[in-house]
Write a protein that holds these residues in place. Structure first.
Motif, PDB file in Angstrom:
ATOM      1  N   PHE A   1       7.683   7.640 -18.002  1.00 60.82           N
ATOM      2  CA  PHE A   1       7.104   8.908 -18.429  1.00 60.82           C
ATOM      3  C   PHE A   1       5.653   8.707 -18.861  1.00 60.82           C
ATOM      4  CE2 PHE A   1       6.372  12.262 -21.613  1.00 60.82           C
ATOM      5  CZ  PHE A   1       6.698  13.371 -20.857  1.00 60.82           C
ATOM      6  N   TRP A   2       5.409   7.684 -19.667  1.00 60.83           N
ATOM      7  CA  TRP A   2       4.075   7.417 -20.191  1.00 60.83           C
ATOM      8  C   TRP A   2       3.105   7.042 -19.071  1.00 60.83           C
ATOM      9  CZ3 TRP A   2       2.259   8.906 -24.652  1.00 60.83           C
ATOM     10  CH2 TRP A   2       1.019   8.441 -25.071  1.00 60.83           C
ATOM     11  N   SER A   3       3.613   6.381 -18.028  1.00 60.93           N
ATOM     12  CA  SER A   3       2.739   5.969 -16.923  1.00 60.93           C
ATOM     13  C   SER A   3       2.170   7.167 -16.170  1.00 60.93           C
ATOM     14  CB  SER A   3       3.492   5.048 -15.962  1.00 60.93           C
ATOM     15  OG  SER A   3       4.478   5.759 -15.252  1.00 60.93           O
ATOM     16  N   ARG A   4       2.784   8.326 -16.334  1.00 61.19           N
ATOM     17  CA  ARG A   4       2.305   9.556 -15.685  1.00 61.19           C
ATOM     18  C   ARG A   4       1.528  10.446 -16.656  1.00 61.19           C
ATOM     19  NH1 ARG A   4       7.808   9.695 -14.726  1.00 61.19           N
ATOM     20  NH2 ARG A   4       7.934  11.732 -15.696  1.00 61.19           N
ATOM     21  N   LEU A   5       1.028   9.865 -17.735  1.00 60.63           N
ATOM     22  CA  LEU A   5       0.340  10.623 -18.785  1.00 60.63           C
ATOM     23  C   LEU A   5      -0.731  11.558 -18.238  1.00 60.63           C
ATOM     24  CD1 LEU A   5      -0.161  11.103 -21.846  1.00 60.63           C
ATOM     25  CD2 LEU A   5      -1.803   9.235 -21.747  1.00 60.63           C
ATOM     26  N   ALA A   6      -1.563  11.084 -17.360  1.00 54.84           N
ATOM     27  CA  ALA A   6      -2.659  11.903 -16.832  1.00 54.84           C
ATOM     28  C   ALA A   6      -2.144  13.116 -16.057  1.00 54.84           C
ATOM     29  CB  ALA A   6      -3.570  11.065 -15.946  1.00 54.84           C
ATOM     30  N   ASP A   7      -0.950  13.004 -15.482  1.00 57.02           N
ATOM     31  CA  ASP A   7      -0.383  14.096 -14.684  1.00 57.02           C
ATOM     32  C   ASP A   7       0.115  15.259 -15.533  1.00 57.02           C
ATOM     33  OD1 ASP A   7      -0.848  12.569 -12.429  1.00 57.02           O
ATOM     34  OD2 ASP A   7       1.203  11.792 -12.360  1.00 57.02           O
ATOM     35  N   TRP A   8       0.518  14.980 -16.767  1.00 59.33           N
ATOM     36  CA  TRP A   8       1.121  16.047 -17.565  1.00 59.33           C
ATOM     37  C   TRP A   8       0.387  16.337 -18.861  1.00 59.33           C
ATOM     38  CZ3 TRP A   8       2.410  14.314 -22.334  1.00 59.33           C
ATOM     39  CH2 TRP A   8       2.762  12.970 -22.475  1.00 59.33           C
ATOM     40  N   PHE A   9      -0.650  15.611 -19.182  1.00 58.75           N
ATOM     41  CA  PHE A   9      -1.307  15.801 -20.479  1.00 58.75           C
ATOM     42  C   PHE A   9      -1.949  17.182 -20.571  1.00 58.75           C
ATOM     43  CE2 PHE A   9      -4.152  15.139 -24.025  1.00 58.75           C
ATOM     44  CZ  PHE A   9      -3.371  14.348 -24.856  1.00 58.75           C
ATOM     45  N   PRO A  10      -1.570  17.980 -21.576  1.00 59.70           N
ATOM     46  CA  PRO A  10      -2.092  19.339 -21.727  1.00 59.70           C
ATOM     47  C   PRO A  10      -3.581  19.360 -22.055  1.00 59.70           C
ATOM     48  CG  PRO A  10      -0.162  18.998 -23.110  1.00 59.70           C
ATOM     49  CD  PRO A  10      -0.573  17.661 -22.586  1.00 59.70           C
ATOM     50  N   LYS A  11      -4.222  20.428 -21.655  1.00 61.61           N
ATOM     51  CA  LYS A  11      -5.656  20.597 -21.916  1.00 61.61           C
ATOM     52  C   LYS A  11      -5.937  21.538 -23.086  1.00 61.61           C
ATOM     53  CE  LYS A  11      -6.519  18.109 -18.305  1.00 61.61           C
ATOM     54  NZ  LYS A  11      -6.139  16.727 -18.509  1.00 61.61           N
ATOM     55  N   GLU A  12      -4.922  22.277 -23.546  1.00 63.32           N
ATOM     56  CA  GLU A  12      -5.116  23.219 -24.647  1.00 63.32           C
ATOM     57  C   GLU A  12      -5.516  22.478 -25.921  1.00 63.32           C
ATOM     58  OE1 GLU A  12      -1.868  24.936 -21.986  1.00 63.32           O
ATOM     59  OE2 GLU A  12      -2.212  23.015 -22.930  1.00 63.32           O
ATOM     60  N   SER A  13      -6.258  23.155 -26.785  1.00 63.87           N
ATOM     61  CA  SER A  13      -6.693  22.511 -28.031  1.00 63.87           C
ATOM     62  C   SER A  13      -5.553  22.387 -29.039  1.00 63.87           C
ATOM     63  CB  SER A  13      -7.863  23.267 -28.646  1.00 63.87           C
ATOM     64  OG  SER A  13      -7.476  24.591 -28.969  1.00 63.87           O
ATOM     65  N   ALA A  14      -4.584  23.282 -28.976  1.00 61.32           N
ATOM     66  CA  ALA A  14      -3.422  23.230 -29.868  1.00 61.32           C
ATOM     67  C   ALA A  14      -2.160  23.290 -29.012  1.00 61.32           C
ATOM     68  CB  ALA A  14      -3.443  24.389 -30.846  1.00 61.32           C
ATOM     69  N   VAL A  15      -1.310  22.287 -29.176  1.00 60.20           N
ATOM     70  CA  VAL A  15      -0.096  22.179 -28.363  1.00 60.20           C
ATOM     71  C   VAL A  15       1.111  22.095 -29.285  1.00 60.20           C
ATOM     72  CG1 VAL A  15       1.168  20.708 -26.740  1.00 60.20           C
ATOM     73  CG2 VAL A  15      -1.285  21.072 -26.438  1.00 60.20           C
TER      74      VAL A  15
END
Length: 107
Positions: free
Chosen positions: A29-43
């Motif tokens: 899961f962590w290896s795909r961090l860039a694929d799922w990391f949110p761009k919103e300022s508050a998550v």
């Protein structure tokens, strides 16, 4: 065998994590961090569908929290499983989430 982790966007800034958060599921899961990391300022991350958590899962959430902080974002956890709450308390790191109001117990 552990149930894989899945990341789902519910609404803008609201995400849900499901599956098992353990030593078997965290690395892929962590290896795909860039694929799922949110761009919103508050998550807000809903953990109500997480079935099991171990110390590797807790460590991933701590690293995720730090990644958000480094990016100038905030991460709020909600529907935190009792198992994770205990791990955070036993590891004396629960204040990392409660100190800045990022741990919300909404059961």
């Amino acid at each position: 065998m552990s149930e894989p982790l899945a990341w789902r966007k519910d609404t803008n800034g609201h995400y849900c994590l499901s599956g098992e958060l353990d030593r078997d599921t965290v690395p892929p899961f962590w290896s795909r961090l860039a694929d799922w990391f949110p761009k919103e300022s508050a998550v807000t991350l809903n953990l109500s569908e997480v079935k099991r958590v171990d110390s590797a899962g807790m460590a991933m959430l701590l690293h995720l929290h730090q990644q958000f902080k480094d990016n100038g974002q905030t991460l709020t956890l909600c529907h935190v499983p009792a198992q994770l709450t205990v791990l955070l308390q036993l590891s004396n790191v629960d204040s990392l989430f409660t100190g800045d109001n990022t741990l919300v117990d909404e059961e």
